[in-house]
Write a protein that holds these residues in place. Structure first.
Motif, PDB file in Angstrom:
ATOM      1  N   PHE A 158     -19.761 -10.386  11.486  1.00  0.00           N
ATOM      2  CA  PHE A 158     -19.909 -11.654  10.774  1.00  0.00           C
ATOM      3  C   PHE A 158     -21.306 -11.805  10.174  1.00  0.00           C
ATOM      4  CE2 PHE A 158     -21.029 -16.200  10.769  1.00  0.00           C
ATOM      5  CZ  PHE A 158     -20.047 -16.675   9.907  1.00  0.00           C
ATOM      6  N   THR A 159     -22.337 -11.476  10.956  1.00  0.00           N
ATOM      7  CA  THR A 159     -23.716 -11.646  10.485  1.00  0.00           C
ATOM      8  C   THR A 159     -23.991 -10.826   9.238  1.00  0.00           C
ATOM      9  OG1 THR A 159     -24.469 -12.095  12.738  1.00  0.00           O
ATOM     10  CG2 THR A 159     -26.136 -11.444  11.127  1.00  0.00           C
ATOM     11  N   HIS A 160     -23.607  -9.546   9.269  1.00  0.00           N
ATOM     12  CA  HIS A 160     -23.845  -8.685   8.108  1.00  0.00           C
ATOM     13  C   HIS A 160     -22.990  -9.106   6.914  1.00  0.00           C
ATOM     14  CE1 HIS A 160     -25.233  -5.491  11.160  1.00  0.00           C
ATOM     15  NE2 HIS A 160     -26.273  -6.112  10.649  1.00  0.00           N
ATOM     16  N   PHE A 161     -21.791  -9.623   7.182  1.00  0.00           N
ATOM     17  CA  PHE A 161     -20.911 -10.101   6.118  1.00  0.00           C
ATOM     18  C   PHE A 161     -21.572 -11.254   5.368  1.00  0.00           C
ATOM     19  CE2 PHE A 161     -17.498 -13.007   4.742  1.00  0.00           C
ATOM     20  CZ  PHE A 161     -16.760 -12.157   3.916  1.00  0.00           C
ATOM     21  N   VAL A 162     -22.078 -12.230   6.112  1.00  0.00           N
ATOM     22  CA  VAL A 162     -22.715 -13.404   5.504  1.00  0.00           C
ATOM     23  C   VAL A 162     -24.000 -13.009   4.778  1.00  0.00           C
ATOM     24  CG1 VAL A 162     -23.783 -15.643   5.973  1.00  0.00           C
ATOM     25  CG2 VAL A 162     -21.723 -14.966   7.218  1.00  0.00           C
ATOM     26  N   ASN A 163     -24.806 -12.171   5.432  1.00  0.00           N
ATOM     27  CA  ASN A 163     -26.076 -11.785   4.820  1.00  0.00           C
ATOM     28  C   ASN A 163     -25.883 -10.982   3.542  1.00  0.00           C
ATOM     29  OD1 ASN A 163     -27.736 -13.058   6.672  1.00  0.00           O
ATOM     30  ND2 ASN A 163     -27.864 -11.280   8.024  1.00  0.00           N
ATOM     31  N   GLY A 164     -24.781 -10.269   3.453  1.00  0.00           N
ATOM     32  CA  GLY A 164     -24.493  -9.538   2.228  1.00  0.00           C
ATOM     33  C   GLY A 164     -24.360 -10.473   1.030  1.00  0.00           C
ATOM     34  N   PHE A 165     -23.672 -11.605   1.219  1.00  0.00           N
ATOM     35  CA  PHE A 165     -23.525 -12.595   0.149  1.00  0.00           C
ATOM     36  C   PHE A 165     -24.879 -13.233  -0.178  1.00  0.00           C
ATOM     37  CE2 PHE A 165     -19.099 -12.365   1.492  1.00  0.00           C
ATOM     38  CZ  PHE A 165     -18.430 -12.424   0.278  1.00  0.00           C
ATOM     39  N   ARG A 166     -25.685 -13.456   0.855  1.00  0.00           N
ATOM     40  CA  ARG A 166     -26.988 -14.078   0.620  1.00  0.00           C
ATOM     41  C   ARG A 166     -27.895 -13.167  -0.193  1.00  0.00           C
ATOM     42  NH1 ARG A 166     -27.530 -16.375   6.843  1.00  0.00           N
ATOM     43  NH2 ARG A 166     -26.322 -18.291   6.501  1.00  0.00           N
ATOM     44  N   VAL A 167     -27.898 -11.888   0.119  1.00  0.00           N
ATOM     45  CA  VAL A 167     -28.718 -10.935  -0.636  1.00  0.00           C
ATOM     46  C   VAL A 167     -28.226 -10.851  -2.073  1.00  0.00           C
ATOM     47  CG1 VAL A 167     -29.328  -8.500  -0.867  1.00  0.00           C
ATOM     48  CG2 VAL A 167     -29.395  -9.583   1.380  1.00  0.00           C
ATOM     49  N   GLU A 168     -26.916 -10.808  -2.259  1.00  0.00           N
ATOM     50  CA  GLU A 168     -26.356 -10.779  -3.617  1.00  0.00           C
ATOM     51  C   GLU A 168     -26.784 -12.001  -4.416  1.00  0.00           C
ATOM     52  OE1 GLU A 168     -22.156 -10.395  -3.521  1.00  0.00           O
ATOM     53  OE2 GLU A 168     -22.161  -8.387  -2.643  1.00  0.00           O
ATOM     54  N   ALA A 169     -26.808 -13.170  -3.748  1.00  0.00           N
ATOM     55  CA  ALA A 169     -27.189 -14.407  -4.433  1.00  0.00           C
ATOM     56  C   ALA A 169     -28.647 -14.358  -4.871  1.00  0.00           C
ATOM     57  CB  ALA A 169     -26.965 -15.600  -3.507  1.00  0.00           C
ATOM     58  N   VAL A 170     -29.517 -13.833  -4.016  1.00  0.00           N
ATOM     59  CA  VAL A 170     -30.938 -13.726  -4.374  1.00  0.00           C
ATOM     60  C   VAL A 170     -31.121 -12.770  -5.554  1.00  0.00           C
ATOM     61  CG1 VAL A 170     -33.206 -12.939  -3.583  1.00  0.00           C
ATOM     62  CG2 VAL A 170     -31.749 -14.293  -2.060  1.00  0.00           C
ATOM     63  N   ILE A 171     -30.474 -11.623  -5.505  1.00  0.00           N
ATOM     64  CA  ILE A 171     -30.595 -10.646  -6.594  1.00  0.00           C
ATOM     65  C   ILE A 171     -30.053 -11.232  -7.903  1.00  0.00           C
ATOM     66  CG2 ILE A 171     -29.759  -8.419  -7.427  1.00  0.00           C
ATOM     67  CD1 ILE A 171     -29.799  -7.421  -4.560  1.00  0.00           C
ATOM     68  N   ARG A 172     -28.958 -11.972  -7.792  1.00  0.00           N
ATOM     69  CA  ARG A 172     -28.360 -12.580  -8.986  1.00  0.00           C
ATOM     70  C   ARG A 172     -29.337 -13.572  -9.630  1.00  0.00           C
ATOM     71  NH1 ARG A 172     -23.992 -13.566  -6.732  1.00  0.00           N
ATOM     72  NH2 ARG A 172     -24.340 -15.725  -6.109  1.00  0.00           N
ATOM     73  N   LYS A 173     -30.030 -14.347  -8.812  1.00  0.00           N
ATOM     74  CA  LYS A 173     -30.971 -15.328  -9.345  1.00  0.00           C
ATOM     75  C   LYS A 173     -32.244 -14.659  -9.874  1.00  0.00           C
ATOM     76  CE  LYS A 173     -29.406 -19.349  -6.732  1.00  0.00           C
ATOM     77  NZ  LYS A 173     -29.785 -20.450  -5.806  1.00  0.00           N
ATOM     78  N   LEU A 174     -32.610 -13.524  -9.271  1.00  0.00           N
ATOM     79  CA  LEU A 174     -33.778 -12.796  -9.779  1.00  0.00           C
ATOM     80  C   LEU A 174     -33.534 -12.273 -11.184  1.00  0.00           C
ATOM     81  CD1 LEU A 174     -34.882 -10.729  -6.639  1.00  0.00           C
ATOM     82  CD2 LEU A 174     -36.107 -12.626  -7.690  1.00  0.00           C
ATOM     83  N   ASN A 175     -32.280 -12.029 -11.508  1.00  0.00           N
ATOM     84  CA  ASN A 175     -31.918 -11.545 -12.846  1.00  0.00           C
ATOM     85  C   ASN A 175     -31.599 -12.678 -13.820  1.00  0.00           C
ATOM     86  OD1 ASN A 175     -32.105  -8.768 -12.173  1.00  0.00           O
ATOM     87  ND2 ASN A 175     -30.084  -8.842 -11.207  1.00  0.00           N
ATOM     88  N   ASP A 176     -31.713 -13.912 -13.347  1.00  0.00           N
ATOM     89  CA  ASP A 176     -31.411 -15.078 -14.181  1.00  0.00           C
ATOM     90  C   ASP A 176     -32.719 -15.692 -14.685  1.00  0.00           C
ATOM     91  OD1 ASP A 176     -30.532 -17.369 -15.386  1.00  0.00           O
ATOM     92  OD2 ASP A 176     -29.492 -18.186 -13.637  1.00  0.00           O
ATOM     93  N   PRO A 177     -32.982 -15.648 -15.992  1.00  0.00           N
ATOM     94  CA  PRO A 177     -34.236 -16.214 -16.535  1.00  0.00           C
ATOM     95  C   PRO A 177     -34.431 -17.679 -16.161  1.00  0.00           C
ATOM     96  CG  PRO A 177     -33.086 -14.908 -18.198  1.00  0.00           C
ATOM     97  CD  PRO A 177     -32.144 -15.032 -17.039  1.00  0.00           C
ATOM     98  N   ALA A 178     -33.344 -18.426 -15.968  1.00  0.00           N
ATOM     99  CA  ALA A 178     -33.466 -19.846 -15.635  1.00  0.00           C
ATOM    100  C   ALA A 178     -34.028 -20.059 -14.236  1.00  0.00           C
ATOM    101  CB  ALA A 178     -32.094 -20.517 -15.751  1.00  0.00           C
ATOM    102  N   GLU A 179     -34.035 -19.023 -13.411  1.00  0.00           N
ATOM    103  CA  GLU A 179     -34.534 -19.147 -12.039  1.00  0.00           C
ATOM    104  C   GLU A 179     -35.917 -18.534 -11.861  1.00  0.00           C
ATOM    105  OE1 GLU A 179     -32.916 -20.721  -9.680  1.00  0.00           O
ATOM    106  OE2 GLU A 179     -30.986 -21.036 -10.666  1.00  0.00           O
ATOM    107  N   HIS A 180     -36.518 -18.031 -12.919  1.00  0.00           N
ATOM    108  CA  HIS A 180     -37.790 -17.313 -12.804  1.00  0.00           C
ATOM    109  C   HIS A 180     -38.952 -18.206 -12.393  1.00  0.00           C
ATOM    110  CE1 HIS A 180     -36.510 -13.593 -15.375  1.00  0.00           C
ATOM    111  NE2 HIS A 180     -35.854 -13.720 -14.247  1.00  0.00           N
TER     112      HIS A 180
END
Length: 362
Positions: A301-323
């Motif tokens: 469960f822990t790794h499952f949840v953290n996987g989504f969290r890491v994806e969310a951070v990477i997604r926002k790092l690639n979003d100019p609106a979040e820079h």
């Protein structure tokens, strides 16, 4: 030459003791597996410190501190066993009564200090405790056999890990392979040399000192550079694949619902999210949610949840609106509760630290 060897022993043992202390503290606070890894490294670091003492004849000094009495090989079998359980068995919990397995080690240390204190205070010429056959059996021979059994169990669990990943069409990366097997191979090698020296009386302890020196330097460097290196993933629980108590559920449909509440509803942003919270949201039994994640996603469960969290951070790092936001702000928004946890989890999932990821991205 001898002086250089003594210095190397002292530095490696000191680094090993510092690392073991850090792991024990971390294990008491959060990752319990680190506690037992710390105890393992503590015994090995003291063994090397003892080799330093004999090298410089510290033991015979009247002002010496008998640190060697703090060492007990009886710490090794239960520590290897519980470390293997906590890093390879989903949902395994260390119970308070399990501390009783460490009672023999505590008794040994107390008796050794009592024996040493009596000999120093009275000046009596007492024989070494190791001259007693019963003491030698319990404190020298039994730990070897106990550690061998624990390593056999640990090795079987690692083989099971490979098979479970293959069954779920997952590939074991080189980095994960090294993390999983380096410690096991190190412990296996030291145990073989240890057994050869004690049981067969082969002159191999010089080789053991070299192995301990190099390994403690290596583990110390890795531990400081990447603390998450010692946090191994738990194995998926595939034993319940027949799911007799969940026959009325459609796995494919429920897995889609599970992924939907994470991808579309961003359930992972809750910093203290538990499997019970997810089960309540889906109106499913918590055991079934764990079953889905263990068997269909090949993780816990822990790794499952953290996987989504890491994806969310990477997604926002690639979003100019979040820079305009800091990396820590993005991590907290994704559900992480601290910077240190985020750094460890991010490196575990991506293979590189967040700062290095940003440099590469730029």
């Amino acid at each position: 030459m001898e002086t250089g060897k003594a210095i190397a022993f002292l530095l490696a043992s000191g680094q090993g003791l510092l690392l073991s202390l850090a792991l024990v503290v971390k294990g008491l606070r959060q990752e319990r597996s680190n506690l037992f890894l710390g105890l393992i490294l503590y015994v090995l670091a003291l063994e090397l410190l003892n080799a330093w003492g004999m090298q410089v004849r510290y033991h015979s000094s009247p002002d010496s501190i008998p640190f060697w009495n703090l060492q007990s090989y009886l710490l090794l079998p239960p520590s290897v066993w519980f470390f293997a359980q906590l890093t390879t068995t989903p949902g395994y919990a260390f119970r308070q009564k399990d501390w009783l397995f460490y009672l023999p080690a505590v008794v040994e240390v107390l008796l050794r200090f009592g024996w040493s204190f009596y000999r120093r205070s009275t000046g009596a010429s007492l024989p070494s405790l190791l001259d007693n056959p019963g003491w030698f059996l319990v404190t020298e021979l039994l730990p070897i056999f106990g550690t061998a059994i624990a390593l056999w169990f640990y090795g079987r669990k690692l083989v099971f890990f490979h098979r479970s990943l293959k069954r779920h069409a997952f590939r074991l990366s080189f980095g994960l392979f090294v993390r999983l097997y380096s410690l096991f191979c190190f412990l296996l090698l030291t145990t073989v040399i240890w057994a050869a020296g004690v049981l067969l009386e082969w002159p191999v302890f010089a080789g053991l000192e070299i192995v301990l020196t190099l390994s403690l330097f290596a583990f110390g460097y890795i531990g400081y550079a990447n603390p998450a290196f010692f946090t191994l993933p738990a194995l998926p629980d595939v034993k319940s694949s027949e799911k007799p108590e969940f026959l009325h559920y459609d796995d494919a449909k429920q897995l889609e619902r599970l992924q939907t509440v994470f991808r579309q509803d961003a359930l992972y942003t809750q910093s203290k999210l538990t499997v019970d919270d997810v089960a309540k949201r889906l109106q499913l039994p918590a055991r079934y949610v764990s079953y889905l994640i263990n068997t269909r996603c090949a993780t816990n469960f822990t790794h499952f949840v953290n996987g989504f969290r890491v994806e969310a951070v990477i997604r926002k790092l690639n979003d100019p609106a979040e820079h305009h936001k800091t990396l820590l702000a993005l991590a907290l928004e994704a559900g992480f509760n601290s910077k240190s946890t985020f750094n460890q989890v991010f490196k575990h999932h991506t293979g590189q630290a967040p700062s290095h990821f940003l440099l590469v991205k730029k």
